[in-house]
Design an enzyme around this catalytic site. Structure first.
Site, mmCIF file in Angstrom:
data_model
loop_
_atom_site.group_PDB
_atom_site.id
_atom_site.type_symbol
_atom_site.label_atom_id
_atom_site.label_comp_id
_atom_site.label_asym_id
_atom_site.label_seq_id
_atom_site.Cartn_x
_atom_site.Cartn_y
_atom_site.Cartn_z
ATOM 1 N N VAL A 137 0.806 -1.232 0.000
ATOM 2 C CA VAL A 137 0.000 0.000 0.000
ATOM 3 C C VAL A 137 0.833 1.274 0.000
ATOM 4 O O VAL A 137 0.307 2.361 -0.237
ATOM 5 C CB VAL A 137 -0.999 0.037 1.184
ATOM 6 C CG1 VAL A 137 -2.046 -1.057 1.057
ATOM 7 C CG2 VAL A 137 -0.282 -0.021 2.543
ATOM 8 N N ASN A 153 -7.633 -1.551 4.567
ATOM 9 C CA ASN A 153 -7.504 -2.362 5.781
ATOM 10 C C ASN A 153 -6.056 -2.583 6.219
ATOM 11 O O ASN A 153 -5.801 -2.740 7.408
ATOM 12 C CB ASN A 153 -8.177 -3.724 5.528
ATOM 13 C CG ASN A 153 -7.817 -4.742 6.591
ATOM 14 O OD1 ASN A 153 -8.345 -4.713 7.701
ATOM 15 N ND2 ASN A 153 -6.892 -5.646 6.272
ATOM 16 N N TYR A 194 1.065 4.546 17.179
ATOM 17 C CA TYR A 194 0.002 3.834 16.452
ATOM 18 C C TYR A 194 -1.282 4.661 16.544
ATOM 19 O O TYR A 194 -1.976 4.865 15.551
ATOM 20 C CB TYR A 194 -0.179 2.447 17.074
ATOM 21 C CG TYR A 194 -1.315 1.642 16.494
ATOM 22 C CD1 TYR A 194 -1.177 0.978 15.283
ATOM 23 C CD2 TYR A 194 -2.535 1.528 17.174
ATOM 24 C CE1 TYR A 194 -2.225 0.226 14.755
ATOM 25 C CE2 TYR A 194 -3.575 0.783 16.660
ATOM 26 C CZ TYR A 194 -3.427 0.134 15.453
ATOM 27 O OH TYR A 194 -4.453 -0.602 14.932
ATOM 28 N N LYS A 211 -3.803 6.268 13.616
ATOM 29 C CA LYS A 211 -5.222 5.918 13.511
ATOM 30 C C LYS A 211 -6.117 7.152 13.723
ATOM 31 O O LYS A 211 -7.201 7.255 13.144
ATOM 32 C CB LYS A 211 -5.570 4.796 14.500
ATOM 33 C CG LYS A 211 -4.918 3.470 14.129
ATOM 34 C CD LYS A 211 -5.347 2.989 12.738
ATOM 35 C CE LYS A 211 -4.760 1.643 12.364
ATOM 36 N NZ LYS A 211 -5.200 1.180 11.040
ATOM 37 N N THR A 232 -6.228 -11.368 16.257
ATOM 38 C CA THR A 232 -5.546 -11.571 14.972
ATOM 39 C C THR A 232 -4.049 -11.570 15.276
ATOM 40 O O THR A 232 -3.651 -11.396 16.437
ATOM 41 C CB THR A 232 -5.830 -10.405 14.000
ATOM 42 O OG1 THR A 232 -5.295 -9.208 14.590
ATOM 43 C CG2 THR A 232 -7.311 -10.229 13.720
ATOM 44 N N THR A 280 2.040 -13.985 27.321
ATOM 45 C CA THR A 280 0.916 -13.091 26.975
ATOM 46 C C THR A 280 -0.394 -13.478 27.692
ATOM 47 O O THR A 280 -1.345 -12.695 27.679
ATOM 48 C CB THR A 280 0.662 -13.091 25.451
ATOM 49 O OG1 THR A 280 0.476 -14.440 25.012
ATOM 50 C CG2 THR A 280 1.807 -12.453 24.694
HETATM 51 N N1 LIG Z 1 -6.411 -6.561 15.716
HETATM 52 C C1 LIG Z 1 -6.776 -5.491 16.394
HETATM 53 O O1 LIG Z 1 -6.895 -5.537 17.628
HETATM 54 C C2 LIG Z 1 -7.096 -4.188 15.667
HETATM 55 C C3 LIG Z 1 -7.709 -3.177 16.418
HETATM 56 C C4 LIG Z 1 -8.010 -1.977 15.799
HETATM 57 C C5 LIG Z 1 -7.693 -1.779 14.469
HETATM 58 N N2 LIG Z 1 -7.095 -2.780 13.758
HETATM 59 C C6 LIG Z 1 -6.764 -2.496 12.362
HETATM 60 O O2 LIG Z 1 -7.368 -3.472 11.522
HETATM 61 C C7 LIG Z 1 -6.573 -3.639 10.340
HETATM 62 C C8 LIG Z 1 -6.314 -5.118 10.111
HETATM 63 O O3 LIG Z 1 -5.540 -5.600 11.192
HETATM 64 P P1 LIG Z 1 -5.491 -7.137 11.659
HETATM 65 O O4 LIG Z 1 -5.773 -7.160 13.106
HETATM 66 O O5 LIG Z 1 -6.268 -7.976 10.745
HETATM 67 O O6 LIG Z 1 -3.901 -7.373 11.518
HETATM 68 P P2 LIG Z 1 -3.047 -8.467 10.725
HETATM 69 O O7 LIG Z 1 -1.642 -8.169 11.065
HETATM 70 O O8 LIG Z 1 -3.582 -9.826 10.974
HETATM 71 O O9 LIG Z 1 -3.361 -8.094 9.202
HETATM 72 C C9 LIG Z 1 -2.826 -6.958 8.588
HETATM 73 C C10 LIG Z 1 -2.565 -7.281 7.134
HETATM 74 O O10 LIG Z 1 -1.991 -6.120 6.524
HETATM 75 C C11 LIG Z 1 -0.946 -6.563 5.687
HETATM 76 N N3 LIG Z 1 0.036 -5.500 5.431
HETATM 77 C C12 LIG Z 1 0.996 -5.022 6.260
HETATM 78 N N4 LIG Z 1 1.727 -4.104 5.613
HETATM 79 C C13 LIG Z 1 1.245 -4.015 4.344
HETATM 80 C C14 LIG Z 1 1.579 -3.238 3.224
HETATM 81 N N5 LIG Z 1 2.600 -2.380 3.223
HETATM 82 N N6 LIG Z 1 0.822 -3.388 2.095
HETATM 83 C C15 LIG Z 1 -0.204 -4.263 2.074
HETATM 84 N N7 LIG Z 1 -0.554 -5.028 3.105
HETATM 85 C C16 LIG Z 1 0.166 -4.904 4.236
HETATM 86 C C17 LIG Z 1 -0.329 -7.742 6.431
HETATM 87 O O11 LIG Z 1 0.467 -8.543 5.577
HETATM 88 C C18 LIG Z 1 -1.569 -8.438 6.944
HETATM 89 O O12 LIG Z 1 -2.071 -9.379 6.040
HETATM 90 C C19 LIG Z 1 -5.312 -2.802 10.545
HETATM 91 O O13 LIG Z 1 -5.441 -1.555 9.878
HETATM 92 C C20 LIG Z 1 -5.293 -2.595 12.044
HETATM 93 O O14 LIG Z 1 -4.572 -1.448 12.416
HETATM 94 C C21 LIG Z 1 -6.794 -3.987 14.337
#
Ligand SMILES: NC(=O)c1ccc[n+]([C@@H]2O[C@H](COP(=O)([O-])OP(=O)(O)OC[C@H]3O[C@@H](n4cnc5c(N)ncnc54)[C@H](O)[C@@H]3O)[C@@H](O)[C@H]2O)c1
Length: 267
Positions: free
Chosen positions: A64, A90, A160, A164, A197, A216
């Site tokens: 991205v 995402n 972070y 956000k 996740t 953890t």
């Molecule tokens: N898990 C949580 O508790 C949580 C809470 C709030 C927000 N989020 C947000 O939700 C979204 C998804 O997170 P998740 O929990 O599924 O995490 P995750 O780490 O399981 O998935 C994130 C995905 O983004 C991909 N990614 C990383 N860098 C990239 C890049 N440069 N280009 C393309 N893809 C890339 C990774 O390879 C991975 O597949 C994120 O934006 C995260 O900040 C997650």
């Protein structure tokens, strides 16, 4: 669940986690889905599973932070499936470091993925989304993954949280700009609480290590106790919200944020 029949979606970071589950649910709801990620093997597995279940999806290598990758991903959606109705920004990365611990390089990487990635996706998908909106009663849709850490401050993850918070306000500003220009692209954000996740695990590990341990389990227990609903989130909790925001059921929503956090930010 809301339906997405006839829609075409592009989801960044969709190889696994929330993005992967969103791809699966969107396909189940009738959309054709382009899965983008930097984890090529995992992304191809996600696509194979969707297609084996009767869905229609394609994988594209999408970093991205690279504009060329975005152009190729949008071209794949319009070339293979004829148009683009939905963009889900995402992809995201987490860094569990404080203001005094994080290096400039680490900060730049966080900004590149969490903020530049959202900006580039929005900018480079907008022409295709605008085109598709012309023949859709409720227009096209962008859903940005913000966080509860983009609404309230974070003691432990301030950098972070800063990225956000940027996504939260960019969502509102993009909704206003596209509204002013008459593009008919709705732009909304979703704000997950703590979701199980790989990233969720990283947040637990960062907290454990800060307390001098690699275990953890106690952290997970403590965090779970802070959630009013009494459990941690799972990817499908968030994916359902994303499907709703992307669907025509959210046809009068733009510039809004949907909080899906088991009540964490209600306190
Ligand atoms: N898990 C949580 O508790 C949580 C809470 C709030 C927000 N989020 C947000 O939700 C979204 C998804 O997170 P998740 O929990 O599924 O995490 P995750 O780490 O399981 O998935 C994130 C995905 O983004 C991909 N990614 C990383 N860098 C990239 C890049 N440069 N280009 C393309 N893809 C890339 C990774 O390879 C991975 O597949 C994120 O934006 C995260 O900040 C997650």
């Amino acid at each position: 669940m809301s339906r997405l029949d006839g829609k075409v979606a592009l989801i960044s970071g969709a190889a696994r986690g929330i993005g992967g589950e969103t791809a699966r649910l969107m396909a189940e709801a009738g959309a054709k889905v382009v899965v983008g990620d930097v984890l090529d093997d995992r992304g191809r597995q996600t696509v194979a599973a969707i297609n084996a279940a009767g869905g229609q999806s394609e994988y594209v290598h999408l970093d991205v932070t690279r504009d060329k990758d975005w152009i190729a991903a949008v071209n794949l959606a319009t070339g293979r499936f004829g148009k683009l109705d939905i963009l889900v920004n995402n992809a995201g990365v987490f860094i569990g470091k404080g203001i005094e611990e994080i290096s400039l390089d680490e900060w730049n990487r966080l900004v590149a993925v969490n903020m530049t990635g959202v900006f580039l996706g929005t900018k480079l998908a907008a022409p295709a989304l605008r085109e598709a909106a012309k023949s859709s009663e409720h227009g096209s849709a962008i859903v940005n993954l913000a966080s509860v850490a983009g609404i309230v401050g974070s003691q432990l993850d301030p950098l972070y949280s800063m990225t956000k918070g940027g996504v939260t306000l960019f969502t509102k500003s993009a909704a206003l700009e596209f509204g002013r220009k008459g593009y008919r692209i709705r732009v909304n954000s979703i704000h997950p609480g703590i979701i199980q996740t790989d990233m969720g695990e990283q947040t637990f590990m960062a907290r454990a290590q800060r307390a001098g341990s690699n275990d953890t389990a106690p952290v997970r227990q403590n965090v779970t106790e802070t959630v009013p609903w009494g459990r941690l989130g799972v990817p499908t909790d968030i994916a359902k919200g994303i499907v709703f925001l992307a669907s025509d059921d959210a046809g009068f929503m733009t510039g809004a944020g949907l909080v899906v956090d088991g009540g964490m930010t209600a306190t």
